[in-house]
Design an enzyme around this catalytic site. Structure first.
Site, PDB file in Angstrom:
ATOM      1  CG  ASP A   1     -26.152 -15.813  36.001  1.00 35.67           C
ATOM      2  OD1 ASP A   1     -25.933 -16.309  37.109  1.00 35.67           O
ATOM      3  OD2 ASP A   1     -25.655 -16.254  34.943  1.00 35.67           O
ATOM      4  CG  ASN A   2     -28.259 -19.145  33.868  1.00 42.86           C
ATOM      5  OD1 ASN A   2     -28.007 -18.210  33.111  1.00 42.86           O
ATOM      6  ND2 ASN A   2     -27.386 -20.089  34.145  1.00 42.86           N
TER       7      ASN A   2
HETATM    8  P1  AMP Z   1     -24.086 -19.171  31.348  1.00 45.10           P
HETATM    9  O1  AMP Z   1     -23.300 -20.127  32.162  1.00 45.10           O
HETATM   10  O2  AMP Z   1     -24.299 -19.617  29.935  1.00 45.10           O
HETATM   11  O3  AMP Z   1     -25.335 -18.730  31.999  1.00 45.10           O
HETATM   12  O4  AMP Z   1     -23.146 -17.873  31.199  1.00 45.10           O
HETATM   13  C1  AMP Z   1     -22.645 -17.159  32.275  1.00 45.10           C
HETATM   14  C2  AMP Z   1     -22.068 -15.845  31.812  1.00 45.10           C
HETATM   15  O5  AMP Z   1     -20.990 -16.062  30.892  1.00 45.10           O
HETATM   16  C3  AMP Z   1     -23.045 -14.947  31.091  1.00 45.10           C
HETATM   17  O6  AMP Z   1     -22.791 -13.627  31.451  1.00 45.10           O
HETATM   18  C4  AMP Z   1     -22.732 -15.199  29.634  1.00 45.10           C
HETATM   19  O7  AMP Z   1     -23.100 -14.103  28.814  1.00 45.10           O
HETATM   20  C5  AMP Z   1     -21.224 -15.371  29.670  1.00 45.10           C
HETATM   21  N1  AMP Z   1     -20.739 -16.174  28.546  1.00 45.10           N
HETATM   22  C6  AMP Z   1     -20.982 -17.475  28.318  1.00 45.10           C
HETATM   23  N2  AMP Z   1     -20.379 -17.891  27.186  1.00 45.10           N
HETATM   24  C7  AMP Z   1     -19.734 -16.832  26.674  1.00 45.10           C
HETATM   25  C8  AMP Z   1     -18.924 -16.620  25.513  1.00 45.10           C
HETATM   26  N3  AMP Z   1     -18.658 -17.604  24.641  1.00 45.10           N
HETATM   27  N4  AMP Z   1     -18.429 -15.370  25.315  1.00 45.10           N
HETATM   28  C9  AMP Z   1     -18.686 -14.387  26.170  1.00 45.10           C
HETATM   29  N5  AMP Z   1     -19.437 -14.527  27.280  1.00 45.10           N
HETATM   30  C10 AMP Z   1     -19.957 -15.728  27.538  1.00 45.10           C
HETATM   31 MG    MG Z   2     -26.824 -17.628  31.422  1.00 43.30          MG
END
Ligand code: AMP
Ligand code: MG
Length: 479
Positions: A246-247
């Site tokens: 997803d990244n």
């Molecule tokens: P990441 O690890 O930043 O790639 O995030 C993984 C998932 O968690 C993604 O779907 C983000 O949108 C969600 N996410 C990360 N931080 C938050 C937050 N503070 N509130 C809601 N969703 C989050």
């Molecule tokens: Mg992400």
């Protein structure tokens, strides 16, 4: 701001409409005026309270036609069917005079239908980190999402401690991820897969003509772009930190700067992410993970891939097999150029690997070591003195290099090793002072990382690695 809304015309299962949630006291922390000008934005408006309110989500709700996109993803190898923009909102896209679309996304603008219990907010620290990292990467010639603005929200967010909140305004041709395709594939949704395929070509590979916009060709393009991207990361010592599917950008951009960092004292196995306890996304592993992620993308494309099952799997595998040679060729070329060496199939094994092993053995700084060897070979005395003042153990490196008596014939004029990289200890210090209300350190680092003229007058302090007390071995997602 005059935005178009292509994503709103995609099949509705791919997103949910969602306005941003207003914040208490939005204030500007940093505005990327040069990039804003490229986008045709009025700088005066962008810096005005009206502009700030718009990007903070404080304008009238009817102003926004924003959406949160749906995606899935393999997170540390585990499939998660329902992710999506939990703290990001796509406002739409700005189309510049040459027809190029730039999606404008707010990160940290409030909860969305995909927030899964999260607050949809971002702390100021990760906003500053992503702004600095992405703009530095752009300056270093690495494909990346861009940062347009960093805002303070005036609100507090709860993380491991209470922190001031922030919003990052970022842009990309699209923010489509490998996981966007996985979301559609897991639901056997061919309509959605076709829509994503078309948009991916339009935004990232626009020169591919309509009849060639097939799943095969998308996989080919993304494989090539990802191999080039990771080779580039390796050549500057960058560690993404969370290469979950997803990244991973469908356009081969560096996307979602979380616990990422540059190597200082070099180590093949370096990990910065506090959540990556198994070292899955360590430096040396990045190409293998890139390929693993591409295989997941290939699987997601199979439902719309023409042909019978065994044919299409064979075709997909043949494309995936091009990753390794493409990556290695590109990595070898980049590293050979960093040292003014002739690029052939053996240079990595004969010269680069031993050099990197040497850096690891003596804990030498990756960036400064390459800059040092370049200055030494070119006889650039001024630069050599500067690097030597920042790299304590340079004599060791000099002896190693002299003993090797490498044949340097190919200094390419356009290749120079960077002296300035966004260093963890610098960024953390800037975040600390921003948390106390002072923007100056952040603004100074933006200039240091992005301005060619600022990079003409460097001090040892601008380029040195961390002192023992400043060493930051772990960075955090900040989610
Ligand atoms: P990441 O690890 O930043 O790639 O995030 C993984 C998932 O968690 C993604 O779907 C983000 O949108 C969600 N996410 C990360 N931080 C938050 C937050 N503070 N509130 C809601 N969703 C989050
Ligand atoms: Mg992400």
């Amino acid at each position: 701001m005059n935005l178009s809304h292509t994503y709103l015309a995609l099949p509705s299962q791919l997103y949910r409409t969602c306005p941003p949630t207003a914040v208490s006291a939005p204030a500007l922390l940093a505005y990327n005026a040069a990039f804003g000008n490229d986008l045709g934005l009025d700088e005066h408006w962008a810096r005005s309270q009206e502009g700030i309110d718009f990007f903070a989500g404080n304008a009238n709700r009817d102003t926004y036609a924003s959406i949160a996109s749906a995606y899935s993803g393999f997170q540390f190898g585990q499939y998660n069917p329902q992710l999506g923009d939990g703290r990001a909102l796509l406002l739409g896209e700005l189309v510049t005079g040459d027809g190029t679309a730039h999606e404008i996304q707010l990160k940290g603008a409030g909860p969305t239908p995909y927030s899964r219990g999260g607050d949809g907010r971002s702390a100021l620290g990760p906003v500053i980190r992503e702004y600095l990292m992405s703009e530095a990467m752009h300056s270093l010639g690495v494909p990346t999402t861009r940062a347009l603005m960093a805002l303070r929200t005036g609100d507090t967010v709860i993380r491991d401690r209470l922190q001031p909140g922030g919003i990052l305004v970022r842009t990309a041709p699209s923010h489509i991820r490998f996981g966007s395709f996985q979301f559609a594939a897991a639901r056997h949704d061919e309509e959605a897969l076709h829509a994503l395929l078309d948009l991916a070509f339009t935004r990232h590979y626009p020169l591919v003509t309509a009849e060639l916009r097939t799943p095969q060709n998308l996989l080919k393009r993304v494989t090539e772009a990802t191999a080039h991207l990771i080779a580039k990361w390796m050549s500057i010592g960058f560690i993404h930190g969370v290469m979950n599917t997803d990244n991973m950008s469908i356009g081969g951009l560096t996307l979602d700067y979380g616990p990422c960092a540059f190597q200082d004292a070099f180590s093949w196995q370096r990990v910065f992410s506090s959540i990556d306890t198994g070292g899955r996304y360590r430096y040396a592993q990045q190409p293998n993970i890139g390929l693993w992620n591409l295989a997941r993308l290939a699987e997601a494309l199979l439902p719309i891939w023409p042909g019978n099952e065994s044919e299409k799997i064979a075709q997909a595998e043949a494309i995936l097999h091009t990753f390794k040679p493409t990556f290695e060729h590109q990595r070898n070329a980049l590293f050979a150029a960093k040292l003014g060496l002739r690029n052939d199939d053996t240079v990595f094994q004969t010269t680069i690997e031993p050099l990197l092993n040497f850096l690891e053995e003596y804990s030498l700084d990756f960036t400064l070591s390459f800059a040092h060897l370049e200055a030494l070979s070119k006889g650039d005395v001024e630069r050599l003195h500067l690097v030597q003042s920042a790299l304590e153990e340079h004599e060791k490196l000099e002896s190693f290099w002299h003993e090797g008596s490498f044949e340097q014939t190919q200094w390419q004029h356009n290749v120079t090793n960077p002296l300035v990289i966004p260093r963890n200890h610098q960024i953390e210090a800037a975040i600390k002072s921003a948390e106390q209300g002072d923007n100056q350190d952040t603004l100074r680092l933006i200039t240091l990382y992005t301005s060619k003229s600022a990079q003409q007058t460097l001090t040892a302090d601008d380029i040195r690695g961390p002192e023992p007390g400043e060493w930051i071995g772990r960075t955090f997602c900040g989610t």
